[in-house]
Design a protein around this motif. Structure first.
Motif, PDB file in Angstrom:
ATOM      1  N   ALA A 172       0.840  -1.200   0.000  1.00 59.08           N
ATOM      2  CA  ALA A 172       0.000   0.000   0.000  1.00 59.08           C
ATOM      3  C   ALA A 172       0.872   1.246   0.000  1.00 59.08           C
ATOM      4  CB  ALA A 172      -0.908   0.000   1.224  1.00 59.08           C
ATOM      5  N   GLY A 173       0.775   2.039  -1.059  1.00 61.37           N
ATOM      6  CA  GLY A 173       1.507   3.290  -1.143  1.00 61.37           C
ATOM      7  C   GLY A 173       2.994   3.148  -1.351  1.00 61.37           C
ATOM      8  N   SER A 174       3.451   1.961  -1.701  1.00 62.95           N
ATOM      9  CA  SER A 174       4.885   1.692  -1.820  1.00 62.95           C
ATOM     10  C   SER A 174       5.370   1.887  -3.253  1.00 62.95           C
ATOM     11  CB  SER A 174       5.177   0.251  -1.395  1.00 62.95           C
ATOM     12  OG  SER A 174       4.509  -0.652  -2.271  1.00 62.95           O
ATOM     13  N   VAL A 175       6.688   1.836  -3.399  1.00 61.31           N
ATOM     14  CA  VAL A 175       7.316   1.777  -4.715  1.00 61.31           C
ATOM     15  C   VAL A 175       7.705   0.323  -4.940  1.00 61.31           C
ATOM     16  CG1 VAL A 175       9.246   2.530  -6.146  1.00 61.31           C
ATOM     17  CG2 VAL A 175       8.174   4.137  -4.530  1.00 61.31           C
ATOM     18  N   VAL A 176       7.032  -0.346  -5.862  1.00 61.35           N
ATOM     19  CA  VAL A 176       7.320  -1.744  -6.178  1.00 61.35           C
ATOM     20  C   VAL A 176       8.264  -1.769  -7.372  1.00 61.35           C
ATOM     21  CG1 VAL A 176       6.360  -3.940  -6.940  1.00 61.35           C
ATOM     22  CG2 VAL A 176       5.111  -2.538  -5.287  1.00 61.35           C
ATOM     23  N   ALA A 177       9.372  -2.501  -7.233  1.00 62.65           N
ATOM     24  CA  ALA A 177      10.396  -2.500  -8.273  1.00 62.65           C
ATOM     25  C   ALA A 177      10.805  -3.932  -8.586  1.00 62.65           C
ATOM     26  CB  ALA A 177      11.607  -1.678  -7.820  1.00 62.65           C
ATOM     27  N   ILE A 178      10.474  -4.374  -9.796  1.00 55.99           N
ATOM     28  CA  ILE A 178      10.709  -5.748 -10.230  1.00 55.99           C
ATOM     29  C   ILE A 178      11.721  -5.753 -11.362  1.00 55.99           C
ATOM     30  CG2 ILE A 178       9.648  -7.873 -11.064  1.00 55.99           C
ATOM     31  CD1 ILE A 178       8.549  -6.923  -8.369  1.00 55.99           C
ATOM     32  N   GLY A 179      12.874  -6.419 -11.149  1.00 55.53           N
ATOM     33  CA  GLY A 179      13.908  -6.434 -12.170  1.00 55.53           C
ATOM     34  C   GLY A 179      14.318  -7.813 -12.635  1.00 55.53           C
ATOM     35  N   ASN A 180      13.836  -8.845 -11.950  1.00 55.68           N
ATOM     36  CA  ASN A 180      14.315 -10.189 -12.264  1.00 55.68           C
ATOM     37  C   ASN A 180      13.187 -11.159 -12.613  1.00 55.68           C
ATOM     38  OD1 ASN A 180      16.686 -12.234 -12.058  1.00 55.68           O
ATOM     39  ND2 ASN A 180      15.072 -13.149 -10.808  1.00 55.68           N
ATOM     40  N   ALA A 181      12.117 -11.147 -11.824  1.00 57.28           N
ATOM     41  CA  ALA A 181      11.124 -12.226 -11.876  1.00 57.28           C
ATOM     42  C   ALA A 181       9.811 -11.771 -12.519  1.00 57.28           C
ATOM     43  CB  ALA A 181      10.848 -12.740 -10.463  1.00 57.28           C
ATOM     44  N   PRO A 182       9.524 -12.213 -13.747  1.00 55.58           N
ATOM     45  CA  PRO A 182       8.234 -11.893 -14.346  1.00 55.58           C
ATOM     46  C   PRO A 182       7.057 -12.373 -13.507  1.00 55.58           C
ATOM     47  CG  PRO A 182       9.738 -12.740 -16.014  1.00 55.58           C
ATOM     48  CD  PRO A 182      10.404 -12.938 -14.677  1.00 55.58           C
ATOM     49  N   THR A 183       7.209 -13.516 -12.825  1.00 55.06           N
ATOM     50  CA  THR A 183       6.092 -14.007 -12.009  1.00 55.06           C
ATOM     51  C   THR A 183       5.787 -13.063 -10.846  1.00 55.06           C
ATOM     52  OG1 THR A 183       7.590 -15.426 -10.732  1.00 55.06           O
ATOM     53  CG2 THR A 183       6.443 -16.426 -12.622  1.00 55.06           C
ATOM     54  N   ALA A 184       6.808 -12.362 -10.342  1.00 50.92           N
ATOM     55  CA  ALA A 184       6.564 -11.364  -9.296  1.00 50.92           C
ATOM     56  C   ALA A 184       5.704 -10.232  -9.839  1.00 50.92           C
ATOM     57  CB  ALA A 184       7.878 -10.824  -8.752  1.00 50.92           C
ATOM     58  N   LEU A 185       6.026  -9.765 -11.039  1.00 47.54           N
ATOM     59  CA  LEU A 185       5.253  -8.675 -11.629  1.00 47.54           C
ATOM     60  C   LEU A 185       3.827  -9.115 -11.936  1.00 47.54           C
ATOM     61  CD1 LEU A 185       5.150  -5.799 -12.600  1.00 47.54           C
ATOM     62  CD2 LEU A 185       6.131  -6.538 -14.792  1.00 47.54           C
TER      63      LEU A 185
ATOM     64  N   GLY B  66       8.265  -2.010 -13.655  1.00 48.75           N
ATOM     65  CA  GLY B  66       8.197  -3.353 -14.209  1.00 48.75           C
ATOM     66  C   GLY B  66       9.307  -3.561 -15.218  1.00 48.75           C
ATOM     67  N   MET B  67      10.411  -4.169 -14.774  1.00 45.44           N
ATOM     68  CA  MET B  67      11.580  -4.310 -15.632  1.00 45.44           C
ATOM     69  C   MET B  67      12.200  -5.698 -15.571  1.00 45.44           C
ATOM     70  SD  MET B  67      13.365  -0.611 -14.880  1.00 45.44           S
ATOM     71  CE  MET B  67      12.360   0.880 -14.904  1.00 45.44           C
ATOM     72  N   PRO B  68      11.393  -6.761 -15.430  1.00 41.47           N
ATOM     73  CA  PRO B  68      12.007  -8.091 -15.405  1.00 41.47           C
ATOM     74  C   PRO B  68      12.648  -8.428 -16.745  1.00 41.47           C
ATOM     75  CG  PRO B  68       9.629  -8.279 -15.573  1.00 41.47           C
ATOM     76  CD  PRO B  68       9.925  -6.838 -15.314  1.00 41.47           C
ATOM     77  N   VAL B  69      13.781  -9.114 -16.667  1.00 39.28           N
ATOM     78  CA  VAL B  69      14.526  -9.493 -17.857  1.00 39.28           C
ATOM     79  C   VAL B  69      14.297 -10.970 -18.137  1.00 39.28           C
ATOM     80  CG1 VAL B  69      16.595 -10.011 -16.497  1.00 39.28           C
ATOM     81  CG2 VAL B  69      16.828  -9.483 -18.930  1.00 39.28           C
ATOM     82  N   GLY B  70      14.300 -11.354 -19.399  1.00 47.18           N
ATOM     83  CA  GLY B  70      14.235 -12.779 -19.678  1.00 47.18           C
ATOM     84  C   GLY B  70      13.398 -13.134 -20.885  1.00 47.18           C
TER      85      GLY B  70
ATOM     86  N   GLY C 170       9.504  -5.340 -23.823  1.00 46.51           N
ATOM     87  CA  GLY C 170      10.237  -6.435 -24.445  1.00 46.51           C
ATOM     88  C   GLY C 170      10.991  -7.273 -23.428  1.00 46.51           C
ATOM     89  N   ARG C 171      12.014  -7.957 -23.911  1.00 44.52           N
ATOM     90  CA  ARG C 171      12.755  -8.905 -23.069  1.00 44.52           C
ATOM     91  C   ARG C 171      13.806  -8.254 -22.181  1.00 44.52           C
ATOM     92  NH1 ARG C 171      14.075 -13.556 -27.637  1.00 44.52           N
ATOM     93  NH2 ARG C 171      12.065 -14.660 -27.531  1.00 44.52           N
ATOM     94  N   LYS C 172      14.241  -7.056 -22.541  1.00 43.21           N
ATOM     95  CA  LYS C 172      15.318  -6.427 -21.779  1.00 43.21           C
ATOM     96  C   LYS C 172      14.813  -5.920 -20.432  1.00 43.21           C
ATOM     97  CE  LYS C 172      18.436  -5.156 -25.511  1.00 43.21           C
ATOM     98  NZ  LYS C 172      19.280  -4.077 -26.087  1.00 43.21           N
ATOM     99  N   GLY C 173      15.751  -5.799 -19.502  1.00 39.18           N
ATOM    100  CA  GLY C 173      15.444  -5.310 -18.166  1.00 39.18           C
ATOM    101  C   GLY C 173      16.568  -5.725 -17.246  1.00 39.18           C
ATOM    102  N   GLY C 174      16.238  -5.948 -15.986  1.00 36.83           N
ATOM    103  CA  GLY C 174      17.233  -6.430 -15.048  1.00 36.83           C
ATOM    104  C   GLY C 174      17.369  -5.553 -13.822  1.00 36.83           C
ATOM    105  N   SER C 175      17.977  -6.135 -12.804  1.00 39.08           N
ATOM    106  CA  SER C 175      18.125  -5.459 -11.526  1.00 39.08           C
ATOM    107  C   SER C 175      18.952  -4.190 -11.638  1.00 39.08           C
ATOM    108  CB  SER C 175      18.757  -6.415 -10.513  1.00 39.08           C
ATOM    109  OG  SER C 175      17.945  -7.550 -10.317  1.00 39.08           O
ATOM    110  N   THR C 176      19.985  -4.204 -12.488  1.00 43.32           N
ATOM    111  CA  THR C 176      20.819  -3.019 -12.647  1.00 43.32           C
ATOM    112  C   THR C 176      20.010  -1.837 -13.156  1.00 43.32           C
ATOM    113  OG1 THR C 176      22.762  -4.381 -13.111  1.00 43.32           O
ATOM    114  CG2 THR C 176      22.857  -2.091 -13.803  1.00 43.32           C
ATOM    115  N   LEU C 177      19.099  -2.084 -14.077  1.00 46.82           N
ATOM    116  CA  LEU C 177      18.269  -1.012 -14.606  1.00 46.82           C
ATOM    117  C   LEU C 177      17.293  -0.505 -13.554  1.00 46.82           C
ATOM    118  CD1 LEU C 177      17.551  -2.313 -18.209  1.00 46.82           C
ATOM    119  CD2 LEU C 177      19.141  -0.516 -17.511  1.00 46.82           C
ATOM    120  N   VAL C 178      16.760  -1.401 -12.742  1.00 48.10           N
ATOM    121  CA  VAL C 178      15.867  -0.978 -11.664  1.00 48.10           C
ATOM    122  C   VAL C 178      16.611  -0.077 -10.681  1.00 48.10           C
ATOM    123  CG1 VAL C 178      14.563  -1.763  -9.649  1.00 48.10           C
ATOM    124  CG2 VAL C 178      14.296  -2.929 -11.841  1.00 48.10           C
ATOM    125  N   VAL C 179      17.809  -0.492 -10.295  1.00 50.51           N
ATOM    126  CA  VAL C 179      18.602   0.322  -9.367  1.00 50.51           C
ATOM    127  C   VAL C 179      18.868   1.691  -9.964  1.00 50.51           C
ATOM    128  CG1 VAL C 179      20.866   0.537  -8.266  1.00 50.51           C
ATOM    129  CG2 VAL C 179      19.630  -1.640  -8.169  1.00 50.51           C
TER     130      VAL C 179
END
Length: 226
Positions: A140-153, A172-176, A200-209
């Motif tokens: 609630a009211g948070s910043v959700v940041a997903i860089g690895n797991a599409p299932t999390a998003l 929403g930046m999961p890679v894969g 698309g397929r690009k993303g990743g934790s580095t981009l989220v950071v």
């Protein structure tokens, strides 16, 4: 006599020399990126993502809900929690920058109870981690940041559509290759919260950071202009 280096801000490098190198990197990106359609409040986020990846395809792949940047800045300024999908994002974030805003970062993917629940339900740890965050009221009211797991998003989207979560903004930046692109399209289609995605397929934790650091820099600028 040479001009003194500027005093770095909290959301920049910790030394003036480091800040000067970072500023020069941004200047190089501005010169080489070519045309782009990002407004002034979105471009710093994209530029920092290019800086982190040396990937000029971020120019165009990164897309924003119209209210995403303003929602993220407001959430950061009030010290909203960051909910992330993997440890890599948590450890990549600058502690001084987080402390400046009073932000706590939460991730549950390695929690023993989450692992056990995922095995019992025959699902991924990422899914159960997002459910754990929702159960604790952290979405609630948070910043959700997903860089690895599409299932999390995908689980965040499901929770929002079920009325069980209302983040301030979702990155929403999961890679894969399996469901990565599809999870981002689901987030956009749901439109239950402002979003920033790498299509698309690009993303990743580095981009989220990188994106989170850019948003914290924008929030510090907003604070200084009050």
């Amino acid at each position: 006599m040479t001009n003194p280096l500027p005093t770095p801000r909290v959301t920049e490098q910790l030394t003036a020399a480091g800040a000067a190198i970072e500023h020069e990197s941004f200047a190089i990106i501005d010169r080489e990126v070519g045309a782009h359609a990002y407004p002034a409040h979105e471009w710093p986020v994209v530029r920092r993502m290019i800086h982190a990846s040396a990937d000029f395809e971020m120019n165009g792949l990164v897309q924003f809900h119209p209210e995403a940047v303003s929602a993220a800045i407001a959430a950061i300024r009030r010290g909203a929690s960051f909910i992330v999908d993997v440890e890599m994002i948590r450890v990549g974030l600058s502690k001084p920058r987080l402390q400046h805003f009073g932000i706590e970062v939460h991730e549950f993917i390695s929690d023993p109870e989450v692992i056990a629940a995922a095995k019992a339900a025959n699902t991924t740890r990422a899914v159960m981690a997002m459910r754990r965050a929702a159960e604790q009221g952290l979405l609630a009211g948070s910043v959700v940041a997903i860089g690895n797991a599409p299932t999390a998003l995908l689980e965040v989207v499901r929770l929002m559509e079920a009325g069980q979560a209302q983040p301030a903004v979702v990155l929403g930046m999961p890679v894969g290759f399996v469901s990565a692109a599809e999870s981002k399209e689901a987030l956009i289609a749901s439109n239950r919260a402002p979003w920033i995605v790498v299509r698309g397929r690009k993303g990743g934790s580095t981009l989220v950071v990188a994106a989170l650091h850019a948003l914290m820099a924008l929030a510090e600028t907003a604070d200084s202009e009050r």
